[in-house]
Design an enzyme around this catalytic site. Structure first.
Site, mmCIF file in Angstrom:
data_model
loop_
_atom_site.group_PDB
_atom_site.id
_atom_site.type_symbol
_atom_site.label_atom_id
_atom_site.label_comp_id
_atom_site.label_asym_id
_atom_site.label_seq_id
_atom_site.Cartn_x
_atom_site.Cartn_y
_atom_site.Cartn_z
ATOM 1 N N ASP A 1 0.873 -1.172 0.000
ATOM 2 C CA ASP A 1 0.000 0.000 0.000
ATOM 3 C C ASP A 1 0.915 1.227 0.000
ATOM 4 O O ASP A 1 2.105 1.118 0.296
ATOM 5 C CB ASP A 1 -0.894 -0.041 1.239
ATOM 6 C CG ASP A 1 -1.875 1.118 1.302
ATOM 7 O OD1 ASP A 1 -2.335 1.563 0.225
ATOM 8 O OD2 ASP A 1 -2.178 1.593 2.409
ATOM 9 N N ASP B 1 -0.204 5.163 0.862
ATOM 10 C CA ASP B 1 -0.466 6.142 1.929
ATOM 11 C C ASP B 1 -0.583 5.472 3.287
ATOM 12 O O ASP B 1 -1.242 4.444 3.444
ATOM 13 C CB ASP B 1 -1.750 6.915 1.621
ATOM 14 C CG ASP B 1 -1.569 7.882 0.469
ATOM 15 O OD1 ASP B 1 -0.926 8.922 0.674
ATOM 16 O OD2 ASP B 1 -2.052 7.579 -0.636
#
Length: 322
Positions: free
Chosen positions: A30, A32
């Site tokens: 991922d 953020d």
């Protein structure tokens, strides 16, 4: 003499078997609040996790500065104003429409680009994607002026200091996963002084799956200095299609008998997607002092997650050597 020859042959056979059993590790990241911090700076949740030890307003101001630079670079250099409403899950999604035209003197402001509902405009979108890919490969130091580079580096260092080295630690860890930097915990010195890397049999690949739209996500990779470890073709946007679909594409692209996947992120969607694929999931948290954050996360910790799902890759080798 004969016995020593037999032992030598056995060692050669064992080494050959290890080569055949070579494992490729695919790290599915991922973006953020995992490799970078942005949303949690903007809404203050990063600072709030420190119970008053961090200046919330300073963090929010840092987040706003990043937001400004990301949008400026997207618009000025990556055609974002033109293609914002035509998000694709990855840059190569339109490559079938690219006829390979030399774009050296192509005028993107005068080509009459409109929504890509026909093959002509799909080709024009493919041209833009190709140009974006080339700029990504060049890196920001080769496309920004010196004044902007200085502002960017100052902001990066300010953010890294404020976040207790989250950015630089995540970047260094990503490089370790890529095999570009060695983790001392995984290097052993043999009696003759030669360094043996216990993960030498793994050929790692870093892939990014972000819920953000594609172009800003690529720009974030550049601004947060992740582009040396994550190639543009390994960046996926799940904005419209969802992370499970992106995970399926990644599985189809990289899957094989000796390929092991692991998902690292902070959200429920990547957790559920990993569970559906039966891949290990490592949840990143911002709580100070935790070991599933940056700095903190190690290759050894990831190794435990791999072992739970795929078994200990060294077990069979240890049996062979005994």
């Amino acid at each position: 003499m004969a016995e020593s020859s037999v032992i030598s042959d056995q060692k050669v056979e064992t080494l050959a078997k290890k080569g055949m059993d070579r494992v490729t590790k695919v790290y599915v990241w991922d973006l953020d609040e995992t490799l970078i911090l942005l949303k949690s700076l903007l809404n203050g949740t990063y600072a709030q996790a420190f119970n008053g030890l961090k200046d919330v307003q300073k963090g929010m101001e840092i987040g706003r500065m990043w937001e400004k630079h990301i949008l400026q670079i997207c618009d000025d250099l990556f055609f974002y104003e033109q293609i914002e409403n035509h998000n694709k899950p990855f840059l190569d999604a339109m490559s079938q429409y690219d006829d390979g035209l030399d774009l050296s003197n192509y005028d993107f402001n005068q080509d009459g680009f409109s929504p890509p509902s026909d093959d002509v405009n799909k080709r024009k979108l493919a041209y833009r994607h190709r140009t974006i890919a080339n700029k990504y490969k060049q890196g920001l130091h080769n496309i920004l002026d010196q004044e902007m580079i200085n502002v960017w580096e100052e902001l990066y260092n300010l953010t890294d200091e404020y976040t207790d080295r989250w950015l630089s630690s995540a970047r260094a860890f990503l490089e370790q996963c890529s095999g570009r930097k060695e983790d001392p915990a995984h290097c052993l010195a043999s009696p003759d002084g030669i360094i043996n890397h216990t993960d030498a049999k793994f050929e790692p690949i870093n892939v990014l799956v972000t819920s953000g739209s594609l172009i800003p996500s690529l720009v974030k990779c550049l601004l947060f200095r992740l582009d040396n470890s994550i190639a543009h073709e390994n960046v996926y946007s799940s904005w419209e299609v969802g992370k499970p679909q992106c995970f399926q594409w990644i599985k189809e692209r990289f899957d094989g008998p000796n390929v092991h996947f692991c998902v690292i992120g902070d959200g429920w969607e990547e957790c559920e997607g990993a569970q559906a694929m039966r891949w290990p999931f490592v949840k990143i948290g911002m709580h100070p002092g935790g070991d599933h954050r940056f700095p903190g996360l190690t290759l050894r910790t990831l190794g435990y997650y791999f072992a739970v799902v795929y078994g200990d890759p060294d077990t069979e080798n240890k049996e062979d050597e005994s």
